[in-house]
Design a protein around this motif. Sequence first.
Motif, PDB file in Angstrom:
ATOM      1  N   VAL A  77      29.119  18.953  76.677  1.00 29.24           N
ATOM      2  CA  VAL A  77      29.799  19.866  77.587  1.00 29.24           C
ATOM      3  C   VAL A  77      30.142  19.102  78.858  1.00 29.24           C
ATOM      4  O   VAL A  77      29.276  18.483  79.472  1.00 29.24           O
ATOM      5  CB  VAL A  77      28.909  21.078  77.957  1.00 29.24           C
ATOM      6  N   ARG A  78      31.421  19.147  79.216  1.00 24.38           N
ATOM      7  CA  ARG A  78      31.851  18.590  80.501  1.00 24.38           C
ATOM      8  C   ARG A  78      32.776  19.621  81.128  1.00 24.38           C
ATOM      9  O   ARG A  78      33.974  19.650  80.875  1.00 24.38           O
ATOM     10  CB  ARG A  78      32.556  17.244  80.302  1.00 24.38           C
ATOM     11  N   ILE A  79      32.159  20.530  81.898  1.00 28.17           N
ATOM     12  CA  ILE A  79      32.915  21.563  82.585  1.00 28.17           C
ATOM     13  C   ILE A  79      32.826  21.325  84.090  1.00 28.17           C
ATOM     14  O   ILE A  79      31.830  20.799  84.579  1.00 28.17           O
ATOM     15  CB  ILE A  79      32.449  22.983  82.208  1.00 28.17           C
ATOM     16  N   ILE A  80      33.879  21.704  84.792  1.00 28.70           N
ATOM     17  CA  ILE A  80      33.977  21.446  86.227  1.00 28.70           C
ATOM     18  C   ILE A  80      34.087  22.781  86.963  1.00 28.70           C
ATOM     19  O   ILE A  80      35.138  23.421  86.899  1.00 28.70           O
ATOM     20  CB  ILE A  80      35.200  20.559  86.560  1.00 28.70           C
ATOM     21  N   PRO A  81      33.013  23.229  87.623  1.00 26.71           N
ATOM     22  CA  PRO A  81      33.090  24.474  88.387  1.00 26.71           C
ATOM     23  C   PRO A  81      33.691  24.215  89.771  1.00 26.71           C
ATOM     24  O   PRO A  81      33.010  23.764  90.699  1.00 26.71           O
ATOM     25  CB  PRO A  81      31.631  24.937  88.469  1.00 26.71           C
ATOM     26  N   LYS A  82      34.999  24.452  89.885  1.00 25.11           N
ATOM     27  CA  LYS A  82      35.686  24.199  91.152  1.00 25.11           C
ATOM     28  C   LYS A  82      36.943  25.060  91.212  1.00 25.11           C
ATOM     29  O   LYS A  82      37.612  25.267  90.214  1.00 25.11           O
ATOM     30  CB  LYS A  82      36.056  22.725  91.268  1.00 25.11           C
ATOM     31  N   GLY A  83      37.253  25.556  92.391  1.00 25.25           N
ATOM     32  CA  GLY A  83      38.446  26.377  92.558  1.00 25.25           C
ATOM     33  C   GLY A  83      38.238  27.785  92.044  1.00 25.25           C
ATOM     34  O   GLY A  83      37.117  28.215  91.781  1.00 25.25           O
ATOM     35  N   LYS A  84      39.356  28.507  91.916  1.00 28.83           N
ATOM     36  CA  LYS A  84      39.284  29.869  91.392  1.00 28.83           C
ATOM     37  C   LYS A  84      40.272  30.012  90.239  1.00 28.83           C
ATOM     38  O   LYS A  84      41.185  29.211  90.088  1.00 28.83           O
ATOM     39  CB  LYS A  84      39.542  30.896  92.490  1.00 28.83           C
ATOM     40  N   GLU A  85      40.044  31.031  89.424  1.00 29.36           N
ATOM     41  CA  GLU A  85      40.882  31.251  88.255  1.00 29.36           C
ATOM     42  C   GLU A  85      42.356  31.263  88.655  1.00 29.36           C
ATOM     43  O   GLU A  85      42.742  31.895  89.638  1.00 29.36           O
ATOM     44  CB  GLU A  85      40.508  32.579  87.596  1.00 29.36           C
ATOM     45  N   GLY A  86      43.154  30.527  87.909  1.00 28.04           N
ATOM     46  CA  GLY A  86      44.576  30.423  88.198  1.00 28.04           C
ATOM     47  C   GLY A  86      44.947  29.164  88.959  1.00 28.04           C
ATOM     48  O   GLY A  86      46.097  28.737  88.933  1.00 28.04           O
ATOM     49  N   ASP A  87      43.979  28.548  89.659  1.00 25.35           N
ATOM     50  CA  ASP A  87      44.236  27.278  90.338  1.00 25.35           C
ATOM     51  C   ASP A  87      44.452  26.173  89.314  1.00 25.35           C
ATOM     52  O   ASP A  87      44.073  26.312  88.143  1.00 25.35           O
ATOM     53  CB  ASP A  87      43.035  26.860  91.203  1.00 25.35           C
ATOM     54  N   THR A  88      45.024  25.078  89.759  1.00 24.68           N
ATOM     55  CA  THR A  88      45.121  23.875  88.940  1.00 24.68           C
ATOM     56  C   THR A  88      44.418  22.757  89.692  1.00 24.68           C
ATOM     57  O   THR A  88      44.712  22.517  90.864  1.00 24.68           O
ATOM     58  CB  THR A  88      46.588  23.486  88.675  1.00 24.68           C
ATOM     59  N   LEU A  89      43.481  22.102  89.034  1.00 30.66           N
ATOM     60  CA  LEU A  89      42.769  20.984  89.639  1.00 30.66           C
ATOM     61  C   LEU A  89      43.449  19.686  89.226  1.00 30.66           C
ATOM     62  O   LEU A  89      43.740  19.485  88.051  1.00 30.66           O
ATOM     63  CB  LEU A  89      41.309  20.960  89.195  1.00 30.66           C
ATOM     64  N   GLU A  90      43.689  18.820  90.182  1.00 25.80           N
ATOM     65  CA  GLU A  90      44.289  17.509  89.925  1.00 25.80           C
ATOM     66  C   GLU A  90      43.179  16.468  89.988  1.00 25.80           C
ATOM     67  O   GLU A  90      42.534  16.307  91.022  1.00 25.80           O
ATOM     68  CB  GLU A  90      45.372  17.208  90.970  1.00 25.80           C
ATOM     69  N   PHE A  91      42.970  15.748  88.889  1.00 27.34           N
ATOM     70  CA  PHE A  91      41.917  14.738  88.838  1.00 27.34           C
ATOM     71  C   PHE A  91      42.463  13.343  89.072  1.00 27.34           C
ATOM     72  O   PHE A  91      41.722  12.425  89.397  1.00 27.34           O
ATOM     73  CB  PHE A  91      41.182  14.794  87.497  1.00 27.34           C
ATOM     74  N   GLY A  92      43.748  13.163  88.850  1.00 30.40           N
ATOM     75  CA  GLY A  92      44.378  11.868  89.074  1.00 30.40           C
ATOM     76  C   GLY A  92      44.233  10.932  87.885  1.00 30.40           C
ATOM     77  O   GLY A  92      43.339  11.069  87.051  1.00 30.40           O
ATOM     78  N   GLY A  93      45.163  10.013  87.801  1.00 27.38           N
ATOM     79  CA  GLY A  93      45.127   8.991  86.758  1.00 27.38           C
ATOM     80  C   GLY A  93      45.088   9.572  85.364  1.00 27.38           C
ATOM     81  O   GLY A  93      45.717  10.577  85.068  1.00 27.38           O
ATOM     82  N   LEU A  94      44.319   8.927  84.506  1.00 25.87           N
ATOM     83  CA  LEU A  94      44.216   9.351  83.116  1.00 25.87           C
ATOM     84  C   LEU A  94      43.499  10.680  82.933  1.00 25.87           C
ATOM     85  O   LEU A  94      43.583  11.297  81.886  1.00 25.87           O
ATOM     86  CB  LEU A  94      43.503   8.280  82.288  1.00 25.87           C
ATOM     87  N   LEU A  95      42.776  11.122  83.967  1.00 24.15           N
ATOM     88  CA  LEU A  95      42.029  12.380  83.853  1.00 24.15           C
ATOM     89  C   LEU A  95      42.925  13.605  83.941  1.00 24.15           C
ATOM     90  O   LEU A  95      42.523  14.696  83.571  1.00 24.15           O
ATOM     91  CB  LEU A  95      40.928  12.444  84.911  1.00 24.15           C
ATOM     92  N   GLY A  96      44.149  13.450  84.443  1.00 23.05           N
ATOM     93  CA  GLY A  96      45.130  14.521  84.442  1.00 23.05           C
ATOM     94  C   GLY A  96      44.802  15.679  85.360  1.00 23.05           C
ATOM     95  O   GLY A  96      44.236  15.510  86.435  1.00 23.05           O
TER      96      GLY A  96
END
Length: 141
Positions: A91-110
């Motif tokens: 499991v690799r889940i990222i608890p950040k932001g709120k539903e509907g947001d888009t998280l930018e990880f950069g590079g190959l992580l998208g």
Amino acid sequence: LNDAVKKGGVMACNQVGGLSGAFIPVSEDEGMIAAVRAGSLNLEKLEAMTAICSVGLDMIAIPQDTPEQTIAAIIADEAAIGVINQKTTAVRIIPKGKEGDTLEFGGLLGSAPVMSVNKNSSADFIARGGQIPAPIHSFKN
């Protein structure tokens, strides 16, 4: 029910791409991102896929206010799937932001849309503090 779900998944998966044990990061796959945004793909479907054609939940963004017991229950679900199917799950889940947001990880992580999480509480389940038993292979002597 488990048998029917597995058979249905096997029939669907081997026609598309085989049973490769894929660990596809949602944030790195445009098709999966589009499916999440369209409401066609959710956390429950991704978890169900783990039972037949995946090895876990990878790079999935969830709301930062998700209770820790819910996150623990998601991890326990994946661990149970791994135990019963005798395969490694992760499991690799990222608890950040709120539903509907888009998280930018950069590079190959998208990037990843923040997916909704079931609002039912897992607190009582996690508070039980139980263990995941070893798989049962037979009730015969």
